[in-house]
Design a protein around this motif. Structure first.
Motif, short mmCIF file in Angstrom:
data_model
loop_
_atom_site.label_atom_id
_atom_site.label_comp_id
_atom_site.label_asym_id
_atom_site.label_seq_id
_atom_site.Cartn_x
_atom_site.Cartn_y
_atom_site.Cartn_z
N UNK A 147 1.01 -1.14 0.06
CA UNK A 147 -0.28 0.29 0.14
C UNK A 147 1.06 1.38 -0.16
N UNK A 148 2.15 1.20 1.22
CA UNK A 148 2.94 2.56 0.77
C UNK A 148 3.73 2.98 -0.71
N UNK A 149 4.01 1.74 -1.45
CA UNK A 149 4.03 1.93 -2.33
C UNK A 149 2.91 1.79 -3.59
N UNK A 150 2.04 1.70 -3.58
CA UNK A 150 0.82 2.73 -4.37
C UNK A 150 0.49 3.99 -3.80
N UNK A 151 0.89 4.87 -2.67
CA UNK A 151 0.64 5.91 -2.75
C UNK A 151 1.48 6.67 -4.03
N UNK A 152 2.89 5.93 -4.07
CA UNK A 152 3.31 6.69 -4.79
C UNK A 152 2.99 6.85 -6.59
N UNK A 153 2.00 6.42 -6.94
CA UNK A 153 1.20 6.27 -8.30
C UNK A 153 0.60 7.94 -8.16
N UNK A 154 0.45 8.14 -6.88
CA UNK A 154 -0.82 9.66 -6.97
C UNK A 154 0.26 10.66 -6.32
N UNK A 155 0.92 10.44 -6.15
CA UNK A 155 2.38 11.39 -6.51
C UNK A 155 2.81 12.07 -7.77
N UNK A 156 3.47 10.45 -7.89
CA UNK A 156 3.91 10.83 -10.07
C UNK A 156 3.04 11.42 -10.58
N UNK A 157 2.28 11.15 -10.62
CA UNK A 157 0.63 11.27 -11.54
C UNK A 157 0.58 13.14 -10.97
N UNK A 158 0.78 13.33 -9.74
CA UNK A 158 0.31 15.04 -10.26
C UNK A 158 1.57 15.47 -10.21
N UNK A 159 2.87 15.42 -10.06
CA UNK A 159 3.48 16.08 -9.83
C UNK A 159 3.51 16.04 -12.21
N UNK A 160 3.19 15.19 -12.54
CA UNK A 160 3.67 15.18 -13.97
C UNK A 160 2.48 15.97 -14.83
N UNK A 161 1.25 16.47 -13.49
CA UNK A 161 0.53 17.75 -14.01
C UNK A 161 1.19 19.39 -13.55
N UNK A 162 1.95 18.63 -12.79
CA UNK A 162 2.58 19.97 -12.85
C UNK A 162 3.93 20.65 -13.34
N UNK A 163 4.19 19.47 -13.89
CA UNK A 163 5.35 19.51 -15.14
C UNK A 163 4.44 19.76 -16.70
N UNK A 164 3.63 19.78 -16.64
CA UNK A 164 2.80 20.10 -17.83
C UNK A 164 2.27 21.47 -18.06
N UNK A 165 2.24 21.80 -16.87
CA UNK A 165 1.11 23.13 -16.65
C UNK A 165 2.47 24.25 -16.92
N UNK A 166 3.29 23.86 -15.61
CA UNK A 166 4.44 24.93 -15.20
C UNK A 166 5.59 25.10 -15.81
N UNK A 167 6.41 23.80 -16.33
CA UNK A 167 7.58 23.50 -17.01
C UNK A 167 7.43 24.61 -18.67
N UNK A 168 9.00 25.01 -18.24
CA UNK A 168 9.29 26.12 -19.71
C UNK A 168 9.30 25.48 -20.93
N UNK A 169 7.79 26.00 -22.10
CA UNK A 169 7.82 25.85 -23.58
C UNK A 169 9.31 26.75 -24.29
#
Length: 501
Positions: free
Chosen positions: A159-181
């Protein structure tokens, strides 16, 4: 390009997440082995496996970060990491852990993205500190090392490892929105960049330094959780806390190392770093109790933390045109530096019953690096002096004690017309005009021998036969016992000024 502060914050946060994922297996190993029986050797292999891909992938990732920008490479990396994280959460065998851990290494490979991207946003005078701040992302290992065992006690390691799936998806969204194009991107091919650096000894020296400093950081991070439990009988949570302290200290000192390298000579700082690592290794090799072992481990944290920040001040300083590939190579060597110690420690312990030889080996590597740093420091001084000679506007000629020309600078060629190849090996008579009598030269050398210099006007001849006037000064160069070993002549062409007069 977007605001530098935003990109520094975003990319440092991305590194935190990458490193959190990277050390999942090592942090949860005490709990994993309760469900999946592993021998000591198998546990060491599973712990070290993520470092392999995390190291080797840094080379292409550093290049592609320079080619396509940090936003694209971080986004792709986080999406790929979803697969090994999920696979590990359902693992039930040694082979599952090997496969998932190998792909998990991508989390450590993202390091080379920021050290390639962020220097583009700041002047060279701040590169050491900026890369040091980015390196604070290493704290991700501390977060997982400390937090994962606590969560695992409550919900289990799966269960601890599965928490990291949510964290990765969240920061992928941050990168997509805030990353420098609009980040500046390099256009050279990988082959061109490798061809431009692979023969440069500085690249391999810096790789060795990072192999020691970051390799020690990774190695201690990976093996401490299990090592403290097996050798000192600590509880997994207590072991995780102590490892987290090591990580936080080493990580926190990384920007300090970069800042010191910005303010002072980076080679001198590295001298202190490797002396510190050497003494720490000697202390740990005596297999002390937990108190002295703690002192030795924390001393390693301090020295390698400062060393990590210092090394990545030197990389962009020497290789600004091949930043992506060089950052990848150096950081890959650092990652590989963390792969071998856990295996070595286990092997040595199986053969001898203790770990002294492995820790002493770390000390010896540090001493070798110390000697190389001294060599690079003096080589850098010689190169700097050479650049000064080459760059001055005055003509300069250096002879040996027998007055045979050994070196001339570009200004000499510009004034006289003689190139380095044409004049070296001859005496100054090659450019003599023949218009001065023997008494003139006797007075010149009497002044040099008695006063230590001569300065005056003299007529010499260019390669094309033209006679010109120059203002010349000649000084002897003496060794430590006062013997003359060279003569240096510095002159200006004053023909036009004399003609106007």
């Amino acid at each position: 390009m977007k605001k530098p502060g935003l990109q520094l914050t975003l990319q440092t946060s991305n590194l935190v997440i990458g490193f959190m994922v990277w050390v999942l297996i090592s942090s949860l190993m005490p709990y994993i082995t309760m469900d999946i029986p592993l021998t000591g050797g198998q546990a060491s292999i599973v712990t070290a496996i993520p470092v392999i891909l995390g190291s080797l992938l840094r080379i292409p990732i550093g290049f592609y970060a320079d080619r396509f920008g940090a936003r694209m490479i971080f986004l792709i990396s986080f999406l790929i990491l979803l697969f090994p994280v999920f696979y590990l959460s359902i693992a039930d065998s040694f082979m599952d852990l090997v496969i998932g851990g190998f792909l998990l290494g991508l989390g450590g490979a993202v390091f080379s993205i920021g050290v390639t991207s962020l220097p583009k946003y700041y002047p060279k005078e701040k590169h050491g500190f900026i890369n040091g701040v980015y390196g604070v992302g290493n704290a991700g290992t501390a977060i997982t090392t400390f937090g994962a065992p606590v969560i695992a006690q409550a919900i289990g390691w799966q269960g601890t490892i599965r928490i990291f799936l949510i964290i990765l998806l969240l920061f992928a969204a941050f990168v997509f929105i805030l990353g420098d194009r609009k980040e500046e991107k390099a256009k050279k091919s990988m082959a061109e960049q490798i061809k431009g650096v692979y023969k440069n000894t500085t690249l391999w020296f810096l790789s060795l330094f990072y192999f020691i400093t970051f390799g020690a950081f990774v190695a201690f991070t990976m093996f401490l959780p299990s090592f403290l439990v097996d050798n000192f009988g600590l509880e997994p949570v207590d072991s995780g806390i102590r490892t987290a302290i090591f990580i936080v200290l080493a990580t926190g000192l990384r920007p300090i190392g970069g800042l010191l390298a910005d303010k002072f000579n980076a080679f001198i700082i590295l001298m202190f770093v490797f002396i510190g690592v050497a003494f720490s290794g000697i202390l740990l090799s005596f297999s002390p109790g937990i108190e002295w072992y703690t002192v030795g481990a924390l001393a390693v944290a301090v020295t390698v933390g400062i060393g990590n920040g210092t090394v990545f001040k030197l990389v962009p300083l020497y290789f600004s045109n091949q930043a992506g590939i060089v950052n990848g190579i150096v950081s890959a060597m650092g990652g590989l530096g963390g792969f071998f110690p856990p295996l070595l420690l286990t092997g040595v312990a199986n053969i001898t019953g203790h770990h002294a030889i492995a820790f002493m080996l770390m000390s010896e590597f540090a001493i070798v690096s110390f000697v190389i740093v001294i060599f690079m420091y003096y080589q850098d001084r010689v190169n700097t002096e050479g650049k000064i000679i080459e760059g001055v506007a005055e003509g300069m000629m250096i002879t040996n004690k027998n007055k045979v020309i050994q070196h001339v600078n570009p200004a000499f060629t510009r004034i006289t017309g003689y190139s380095q190849e044409e004049i070296v090996g001859h005496t100054p008579k090659k450019i003599s005009s023949g218009e001065h009598n023997q008494g003139f030269y006797e007075d010149m050398w009497n002044s040099i021998n008695n006063k230590g210099f001569w300065q005056g006007e003299i007529r010499n001849k260019r390669k094309n036969g033209e006679i010109y006037k120059e203002l010349l000064s000649i000084s002897p160069v003496r060794n430590n016992v006062g013997d003359i070993i060279q003569y240096v002549g510095v002159f200006n062409d004053i023909s036009h000024m004399k003609n106007r007069e």
